[in-house]
Design an enzyme around this catalytic site. Sequence first.
Site, short mmCIF file in Angstrom:
data_model
loop_
_atom_site.label_atom_id
_atom_site.label_comp_id
_atom_site.label_asym_id
_atom_site.label_seq_id
_atom_site.Cartn_x
_atom_site.Cartn_y
_atom_site.Cartn_z
N TYR A 21 0.85 -1.18 0.00
CA TYR A 21 0.00 0.00 0.00
C TYR A 21 0.89 1.24 0.00
O TYR A 21 1.82 1.34 0.81
CB TYR A 21 -0.89 -0.01 1.25
CG TYR A 21 -1.76 1.22 1.42
CD1 TYR A 21 -1.53 2.12 2.47
CD2 TYR A 21 -2.83 1.47 0.56
CE1 TYR A 21 -2.34 3.23 2.65
CE2 TYR A 21 -3.64 2.59 0.73
CZ TYR A 21 -3.39 3.47 1.77
OH TYR A 21 -4.19 4.58 1.94
N ASP A 72 9.42 2.58 -0.82
CA ASP A 72 8.41 3.25 0.01
C ASP A 72 8.71 2.89 1.46
O ASP A 72 8.29 1.84 1.95
CB ASP A 72 7.00 2.80 -0.40
CG ASP A 72 5.96 3.46 0.48
OD1 ASP A 72 4.75 3.32 0.16
OD2 ASP A 72 6.32 4.10 1.49
N LYS A 98 5.31 9.05 8.65
CA LYS A 98 5.15 8.51 10.01
C LYS A 98 6.19 9.00 11.00
O LYS A 98 6.12 10.12 11.50
CB LYS A 98 5.08 6.98 9.92
CG LYS A 98 3.86 6.48 9.09
CD LYS A 98 3.78 4.97 9.03
CE LYS A 98 2.73 4.52 8.01
NZ LYS A 98 1.36 4.49 8.56
P1 KE4 Z 1 -0.54 8.29 4.48
O1 KE4 Z 1 -1.06 8.96 3.23
O2 KE4 Z 1 -1.62 7.50 5.19
O3 KE4 Z 1 0.21 9.24 5.41
O4 KE4 Z 1 0.61 7.24 4.03
C1 KE4 Z 1 0.26 6.26 3.07
C2 KE4 Z 1 1.23 5.10 3.18
C3 KE4 Z 1 2.23 4.99 2.23
N1 KE4 Z 1 3.13 3.98 2.27
C4 KE4 Z 1 3.08 3.05 3.26
C5 KE4 Z 1 4.09 1.94 3.27
C6 KE4 Z 1 2.08 3.13 4.27
O5 KE4 Z 1 2.05 2.19 5.25
C7 KE4 Z 1 1.14 4.17 4.24
C8 KE4 Z 1 0.05 4.31 5.26
N2 KE4 Z 1 -0.12 3.18 6.16
C9 KE4 Z 1 -1.46 3.00 6.67
C10 KE4 Z 1 -1.55 1.76 7.58
N3 KE4 Z 1 -0.68 0.74 7.36
C11 KE4 Z 1 -1.94 4.17 7.42
C12 KE4 Z 1 -3.16 3.94 8.28
C13 KE4 Z 1 -4.42 4.44 7.64
O6 KE4 Z 1 -4.56 4.32 6.40
O7 KE4 Z 1 -5.27 4.95 8.40
#
Ligand code: KE4
Length: 427
Positions: free
Chosen positions: A144, A239, A267
């Site tokens: 993701y 990523d 994060k």
């Molecule tokens: P954000 O747009 O949510 O800040 O980041 C997206 C993203 C990109 N790449 C990786 C490897 C990620 O894990 C994420 C976001 N992770 C999710 C949960 N594993 C965030 C939690 C959520 O979507 O509420």
Amino acid sequence: METSRSAELFAEAQHHIPGGVNSPVRAFRGVGGTPRFIEHGAGAYLYDADGNKYIDYVLSWGPLILGHAHPEIVWVVSNQAARGTSFGAPTASETELAQLITAAMPAVELVRFVSSGTEATMSAIRLARAYTKRAKVIKFAGCYHGHADEFLVQAGSGVATLGLPDSPGVPPAATADTLSVPYNDLDAVEAVLKQHHDQVAAIIVEPVAGNMGLVPPLPGYLTGLRALADAHDALLVFDEVMTGFRVAPGGAQELYGVTPDLTCLGKVIGGGLPAAAYGGRREIMQQIAPAGPVYQAGTLSGNPLAMVAGAATLRAISAPGVFERLSQVAAQLRDGFAAAAEAANVPLQAASVGSMWGFFFAAAPIRDYASAKQHADTARYARFFHAMLERGVYLAPSQFEAAFVSLAHDDAEVEYTLEAARAAFRA
Ligand code: KE4
């Protein structure tokens, strides 16, 4: 466990916010039950609206590596807030955080801050396409990279949990250049590269997958991706939004000794405030406006509150012995869960990489998204999740997520958690 106040708040929220939450996974759809409305956090703990206390292993999905309300973070953010929260003009705090990142990740020679991981990855892909003058992108099923249209093809995380491999509203044209192949399978990548020779701008990968559950790369996998990208003049994009400053001080690229062309971060680098970034080789990053022609912008990019919180966080975790301690705690939980499951005759696959850890209710190792969906017992996970929640342990409300630890998770929290797990596996 009393949850009536959370239930009231959830009902009210659903009148004003789609699903009552501002990110799908928070709604507990993957495990059922009432999402807990959190009143405050402190150290390793969350406290909900009904006064329940939980040891937190979600840590806001990774950012809170120091634990909640760390005094240093509270101080630097409060101090900055009193001097102004956002200026829409450059500040020295952005350069300070950039320096901390480039010092930890030599492959990141230039870095641009944005406000979410989604922005970081979508910008990195735009840059890769501009730099290579190619359009196609290879991603991996179950990985993701945020919710930009081009990525919502067999994504992991919330989309995997919701079973929506392709989201409505994403037009075919938006994903026509996105090629999705299985994770941990170099032959599949090579076949796609050969099929679309000279058309692939980038391979984007979670170097340690955390959005289909925790799935580490097989030995040689990342090195193989590096070689395949080089052989086909494609850029390799790591990523590291989740793995950056999580699996090692220099991220997965340090841990596995593989150098990507571009890196996405998020994060941890915001210390719990909205900040993310993308960066890489100077000759590539110089293409970004205003240095170059590739446009990307953001009102709150490099926000001073997030910058000082991120810098204080990276300084704190760069102290000697920090990652050894974090990795040790994650390994204790991995091994403790494995032992507790075995004692209860429950099939479990547990893993940890640095301060990330995770487990599947499965009898065989999980190597990719297809095996995660096929073999992981999500109903069993949901039962376990609630058995642990009732005992004051807050795990991810989805089988297809990773768990984390912070510097605030001491031996007492580990012992309590393993005691709860021994009971919950038998529940
Ligand atoms: P954000 O747009 O949510 O800040 O980041 C997206 C993203 C990109 N790449 C990786 C490897 C990620 O894990 C994420 C976001 N992770 C999710 C949960 N594993 C965030 C939690 C959520 O979507 O509420």
